[in-house]
Design a protein around this motif. Sequence first.
Motif, PDB file in Angstrom:
ATOM      1  N   SER A   1     -28.238  54.049  -3.058  1.00 30.23           N
ATOM      2  CA  SER A   1     -28.330  52.764  -2.372  1.00 30.23           C
ATOM      3  C   SER A   1     -28.948  52.965  -0.992  1.00 30.23           C
ATOM      4  CB  SER A   1     -26.938  52.136  -2.227  1.00 30.23           C
ATOM      5  OG  SER A   1     -26.979  50.968  -1.436  1.00 30.23           O
ATOM      6  N   ALA A   2     -29.856  52.066  -0.626  1.00 31.71           N
ATOM      7  CA  ALA A   2     -30.482  52.119   0.690  1.00 31.71           C
ATOM      8  C   ALA A   2     -30.956  50.722   1.053  1.00 31.71           C
ATOM      9  CB  ALA A   2     -31.660  53.092   0.694  1.00 31.71           C
ATOM     10  N   VAL A   3     -31.319  50.539   2.309  1.00 30.87           N
ATOM     11  CA  VAL A   3     -31.853  49.250   2.752  1.00 30.87           C
ATOM     12  C   VAL A   3     -33.326  49.202   2.349  1.00 30.87           C
ATOM     13  CG1 VAL A   3     -32.173  47.701   4.702  1.00 30.87           C
ATOM     14  CG2 VAL A   3     -30.231  49.258   4.672  1.00 30.87           C
ATOM     15  N   ALA A   4     -33.553  48.884   1.094  1.00 35.11           N
ATOM     16  CA  ALA A   4     -34.910  48.845   0.552  1.00 35.11           C
ATOM     17  C   ALA A   4     -34.909  47.947  -0.674  1.00 35.11           C
ATOM     18  CB  ALA A   4     -35.373  50.265   0.175  1.00 35.11           C
ATOM     19  N   ASP A   5     -36.081  47.504  -1.059  1.00 27.60           N
ATOM     20  CA  ASP A   5     -36.233  46.641  -2.225  1.00 27.60           C
ATOM     21  C   ASP A   5     -36.258  47.517  -3.474  1.00 27.60           C
ATOM     22  OD1 ASP A   5     -36.736  44.629  -4.015  1.00 27.60           O
ATOM     23  OD2 ASP A   5     -38.850  44.401  -3.475  1.00 27.60           O
ATOM     24  N   ILE A   6     -35.071  47.882  -3.936  1.00 30.51           N
ATOM     25  CA  ILE A   6     -34.952  48.729  -5.122  1.00 30.51           C
ATOM     26  C   ILE A   6     -33.951  48.110  -6.090  1.00 30.51           C
ATOM     27  CG2 ILE A   6     -35.592  50.889  -4.005  1.00 30.51           C
ATOM     28  CD1 ILE A   6     -32.621  51.545  -3.704  1.00 30.51           C
ATOM     29  N   GLY A   7     -34.011  48.567  -7.332  1.00 28.45           N
ATOM     30  CA  GLY A   7     -33.089  48.084  -8.345  1.00 28.45           C
ATOM     31  C   GLY A   7     -33.583  46.812  -9.003  1.00 28.45           C
TER      32      GLY A   7
END
Length: 237
Positions: A152-158
């Motif tokens: 999990s990170a502050v990014a547009d993923i998933g």
Amino acid sequence: MHNLTPNEERHAESLEEIRSSPFLQADCGSSEHLGAALEELSPLRRYNDEWADVELDQNFLGCALRFTDLGAQWRTSRKKLPRIQGEFNLLNLHDVLNQREGPAATVPDASESQLRFLSELRFFDHTPRSGSGRLTYVRLRPGVAPLEIWYSAVADIGSDPYPPGFIRMDITYCQYLDALLLTKGTYGWQYLYTDVPLGRGDFRETVGYLEGMLELFPEIFPQYDYTPLRDRLEARR
């Protein structure tokens, strides 16, 4: 240090490689302090009734680390070097299992199925020194072996049906620890084990860190083979 397992010795040595490198400026934790024996982890229902049927297989327990403060935040220290940085902090498994809740509070308007998923996550690697919000989780779900690893990170993923900001890694817990020996926690290394296309413009900084790592680390840490990581980066461009 004494009574370390072979894998614990490898990670203690890796931390010392960071600490002693003249090419890195680092704030390091310690490999001197060990938590309770891993044999005391079972049964998991002691930690959470919903984990009664979750099993930590022998491979998982065999590679797990007992350290209570194994981590580092670092950056390159010389102007002519690639500008890269990284961080990791591995939790003792007792501390992982003692977490009362998963990360549900970080996902507003989560659906019922997403809340269930989030309730199964417990983080074991994070970035407390920088506060950058990067976390890696083990998913404690009955009947699944090996247990899933999520990042999990502050990014547009998933993507659906999972909450935004979470992505499954194509890696086991033991393989994650092995990869950390090579990457030393370089920011974004986890994406090499996901299906995120790193050619996206919003990953330009991450790719820069990874390229810098693959340029510098084979020179300053020649005991490691970085070919698999280089192949993974090329496959995701």
